[in-house]
Design a protein around this motif. Structure first.
Motif, PDB file in Angstrom:
ATOM      1  N   SER A   1      70.227 -29.617  95.470  1.00  0.00           N
ATOM      2  CA  SER A   1      70.532 -30.282  94.198  1.00  0.00           C
ATOM      3  C   SER A   1      71.247 -29.290  93.277  1.00  0.00           C
ATOM      4  O   SER A   1      71.338 -28.103  93.571  1.00  0.00           O
ATOM      5  CB  SER A   1      69.260 -30.790  93.531  1.00  0.00           C
ATOM      6  OG  SER A   1      68.492 -29.712  93.048  1.00  0.00           O
ATOM      7  N   THR A   2      71.735 -29.760  92.168  1.00  0.00           N
ATOM      8  CA  THR A   2      72.423 -28.876  91.219  1.00  0.00           C
ATOM      9  C   THR A   2      71.676 -28.826  89.886  1.00  0.00           C
ATOM     10  O   THR A   2      72.270 -28.637  88.838  1.00  0.00           O
ATOM     11  CB  THR A   2      73.875 -29.356  90.994  1.00  0.00           C
ATOM     12  OG1 THR A   2      73.832 -30.711  90.526  1.00  0.00           O
ATOM     13  CG2 THR A   2      74.689 -29.254  92.268  1.00  0.00           C
ATOM     14  N   ILE A   3      70.371 -28.969  89.937  1.00  0.00           N
ATOM     15  CA  ILE A   3      69.522 -28.950  88.743  1.00  0.00           C
ATOM     16  C   ILE A   3      69.510 -27.547  88.135  1.00  0.00           C
ATOM     17  O   ILE A   3      69.333 -26.557  88.847  1.00  0.00           O
ATOM     18  CB  ILE A   3      68.075 -29.364  89.107  1.00  0.00           C
ATOM     19  CG1 ILE A   3      68.028 -30.772  89.683  1.00  0.00           C
ATOM     20  CG2 ILE A   3      67.126 -29.206  87.932  1.00  0.00           C
ATOM     21  CD1 ILE A   3      68.337 -31.859  88.706  1.00  0.00           C
TER      22      ILE A   3
ATOM     23  N   GLU B   1      63.248 -14.015  80.783  1.00  0.00           N
ATOM     24  CA  GLU B   1      63.817 -15.353  80.871  1.00  0.00           C
ATOM     25  C   GLU B   1      64.995 -15.324  81.838  1.00  0.00           C
ATOM     26  O   GLU B   1      65.858 -14.454  81.734  1.00  0.00           O
ATOM     27  CB  GLU B   1      64.276 -15.807  79.483  1.00  0.00           C
ATOM     28  CG  GLU B   1      64.740 -17.231  79.422  1.00  0.00           C
ATOM     29  CD  GLU B   1      64.947 -17.714  77.985  1.00  0.00           C
ATOM     30  OE1 GLU B   1      65.512 -18.803  77.842  1.00  0.00           O
ATOM     31  OE2 GLU B   1      64.540 -17.020  77.032  1.00  0.00           O
ATOM     32  N   ASN B   2      64.981 -16.254  82.786  1.00  0.00           N
ATOM     33  CA  ASN B   2      66.070 -16.376  83.755  1.00  0.00           C
ATOM     34  C   ASN B   2      66.540 -17.815  83.774  1.00  0.00           C
ATOM     35  O   ASN B   2      65.769 -18.733  83.524  1.00  0.00           O
ATOM     36  CB  ASN B   2      65.601 -15.992  85.162  1.00  0.00           C
ATOM     37  CG  ASN B   2      65.211 -14.540  85.254  1.00  0.00           C
ATOM     38  OD1 ASN B   2      65.993 -13.665  84.958  1.00  0.00           O
ATOM     39  ND2 ASN B   2      63.965 -14.283  85.631  1.00  0.00           N
ATOM     40  N   SER B   3      67.792 -17.982  84.120  1.00  0.00           N
ATOM     41  CA  SER B   3      68.354 -19.316  84.248  1.00  0.00           C
ATOM     42  C   SER B   3      69.163 -19.352  85.538  1.00  0.00           C
ATOM     43  O   SER B   3      69.912 -18.410  85.830  1.00  0.00           O
ATOM     44  CB  SER B   3      69.254 -19.618  83.048  1.00  0.00           C
ATOM     45  OG  SER B   3      69.725 -20.936  83.104  1.00  0.00           O
ATOM     46  N   TYR B   4      68.976 -20.396  86.310  1.00  0.00           N
ATOM     47  CA  TYR B   4      69.726 -20.525  87.554  1.00  0.00           C
ATOM     48  C   TYR B   4      69.825 -21.993  87.931  1.00  0.00           C
ATOM     49  O   TYR B   4      69.095 -22.835  87.436  1.00  0.00           O
ATOM     50  CB  TYR B   4      69.079 -19.712  88.685  1.00  0.00           C
ATOM     51  CG  TYR B   4      67.596 -19.903  88.848  1.00  0.00           C
ATOM     52  CD1 TYR B   4      67.077 -20.889  89.683  1.00  0.00           C
ATOM     53  CD2 TYR B   4      66.691 -19.085  88.170  1.00  0.00           C
ATOM     54  CE1 TYR B   4      65.710 -21.067  89.827  1.00  0.00           C
ATOM     55  CE2 TYR B   4      65.328 -19.253  88.308  1.00  0.00           C
ATOM     56  CZ  TYR B   4      64.844 -20.240  89.143  1.00  0.00           C
ATOM     57  OH  TYR B   4      63.492 -20.411  89.279  1.00  0.00           O
ATOM     58  N   ARG B   5      70.741 -22.267  88.817  1.00  0.00           N
ATOM     59  CA  ARG B   5      70.963 -23.623  89.302  1.00  0.00           C
ATOM     60  C   ARG B   5      70.446 -23.704  90.736  1.00  0.00           C
ATOM     61  O   ARG B   5      70.712 -22.825  91.537  1.00  0.00           O
ATOM     62  CB  ARG B   5      72.453 -23.959  89.236  1.00  0.00           C
ATOM     63  CG  ARG B   5      72.778 -25.400  89.487  1.00  0.00           C
ATOM     64  CD  ARG B   5      74.238 -25.704  89.211  1.00  0.00           C
ATOM     65  NE  ARG B   5      74.598 -25.574  87.806  1.00  0.00           N
ATOM     66  CZ  ARG B   5      74.349 -26.461  86.857  1.00  0.00           C
ATOM     67  NH1 ARG B   5      73.720 -27.580  87.166  1.00  0.00           N
ATOM     68  NH2 ARG B   5      74.721 -26.261  85.609  1.00  0.00           N
ATOM     69  N   MET B   6      69.682 -24.736  91.012  1.00  0.00           N
ATOM     70  CA  MET B   6      69.228 -24.952  92.392  1.00  0.00           C
ATOM     71  C   MET B   6      70.454 -25.244  93.247  1.00  0.00           C
ATOM     72  O   MET B   6      71.314 -26.022  92.854  1.00  0.00           O
ATOM     73  CB  MET B   6      68.274 -26.144  92.473  1.00  0.00           C
ATOM     74  CG  MET B   6      66.950 -25.960  91.799  1.00  0.00           C
ATOM     75  SD  MET B   6      65.813 -24.919  92.708  1.00  0.00           S
ATOM     76  CE  MET B   6      65.411 -25.959  94.100  1.00  0.00           C
ATOM     77  N   HIS B   7      70.534 -24.602  94.373  1.00  0.00           N
ATOM     78  CA  HIS B   7      71.588 -24.900  95.340  1.00  0.00           C
ATOM     79  C   HIS B   7      71.181 -24.314  96.683  1.00  0.00           C
ATOM     80  O   HIS B   7      70.200 -23.570  96.778  1.00  0.00           O
ATOM     81  CB  HIS B   7      72.954 -24.385  94.877  1.00  0.00           C
ATOM     82  CG  HIS B   7      72.979 -22.917  94.577  1.00  0.00           C
ATOM     83  ND1 HIS B   7      73.057 -21.949  95.539  1.00  0.00           N
ATOM     84  CD2 HIS B   7      72.901 -22.258  93.398  1.00  0.00           C
ATOM     85  CE1 HIS B   7      73.043 -20.763  94.986  1.00  0.00           C
ATOM     86  NE2 HIS B   7      72.950 -20.921  93.674  1.00  0.00           N
ATOM     87  N   GLU B   8      71.922 -24.642  97.698  1.00  0.00           N
ATOM     88  CA  GLU B   8      71.548 -24.244  99.065  1.00  0.00           C
ATOM     89  C   GLU B   8      71.431 -22.737  99.240  1.00  0.00           C
ATOM     90  O   GLU B   8      70.632 -22.263 100.030  1.00  0.00           O
ATOM     91  CB  GLU B   8      72.561 -24.798 100.058  1.00  0.00           C
ATOM     92  CG  GLU B   8      72.482 -26.291 100.215  1.00  0.00           C
ATOM     93  CD  GLU B   8      73.501 -26.846 101.183  1.00  0.00           C
ATOM     94  OE1 GLU B   8      74.185 -26.053 101.868  1.00  0.00           O
ATOM     95  OE2 GLU B   8      73.615 -28.066 101.258  1.00  0.00           O
ATOM     96  N   ASP B   9      72.226 -21.964  98.525  1.00  0.00           N
ATOM     97  CA  ASP B   9      72.267 -20.517  98.725  1.00  0.00           C
ATOM     98  C   ASP B   9      71.253 -19.733  97.898  1.00  0.00           C
ATOM     99  O   ASP B   9      71.120 -18.542  98.067  1.00  0.00           O
ATOM    100  CB  ASP B   9      73.665 -19.977  98.409  1.00  0.00           C
ATOM    101  CG  ASP B   9      74.720 -20.559  99.328  1.00  0.00           C
ATOM    102  OD1 ASP B   9      74.377 -20.878 100.491  1.00  0.00           O
ATOM    103  OD2 ASP B   9      75.866 -20.710  98.892  1.00  0.00           O
TER     104      ASP B   9
END
Length: 112
Positions: free
Chosen positions: A71-73, A45-53
């Motif tokens: 986005s910051t989803i 299980e991984n969790s991350y936020r969408m972002h440019e980098d």
């Protein structure tokens, strides 16, 4: 002749991949609790936020069809290791629950 060869290679690639990777449309929109009930506890299980980098690999680039990369989803990414294949499910939070945005099943020998 070269054009025909390229066409045949493309058709072969698409057909062989379609046998190895299946989009699980029937899971889209289900809650995380329903998925865990169906498949059991995930193996990873991984969790991350969408972002440019963020580095998006071939396996999770499909998220760009739902969200822009800037986005910051928040995304939760769960994987189940089954005999001969894996199931990967991506969730986003909606209201108070995590819901499936996309899901695939792929054979163990698929390399991303």
């Amino acid at each position: 002749m070269l054009k025909q060869t390229k066409l045949l290679l493309c058709v072969f690639f698409v057909l062989s991949c379609s046998d190895s990777i299946v989009v699980l449309e029937e899971l889209k929109g289900l809650k995380k609790s329903e998925i865990v009930y169906k498949f059991g506890s995930p193996d990873s299980e991984n969790s991350y936020r969408m972002h440019e980098d963020i580095v998006l690999y071939e396996i999770n680039r499909n998220l760009l069809s739902y969200f822009p990369q800037d986005s910051t989803i928040q995304i939760q990414d769960l994987t189940w290791d089954k005999v001969g294949y894996k199931i990967k499910v991506w969730f986003t939070q909606s209201d108070s629950s995590w819901n499936v945005v996309d899901a695939i099943k792929y054979k163990d020998d698929v390399q991303f």
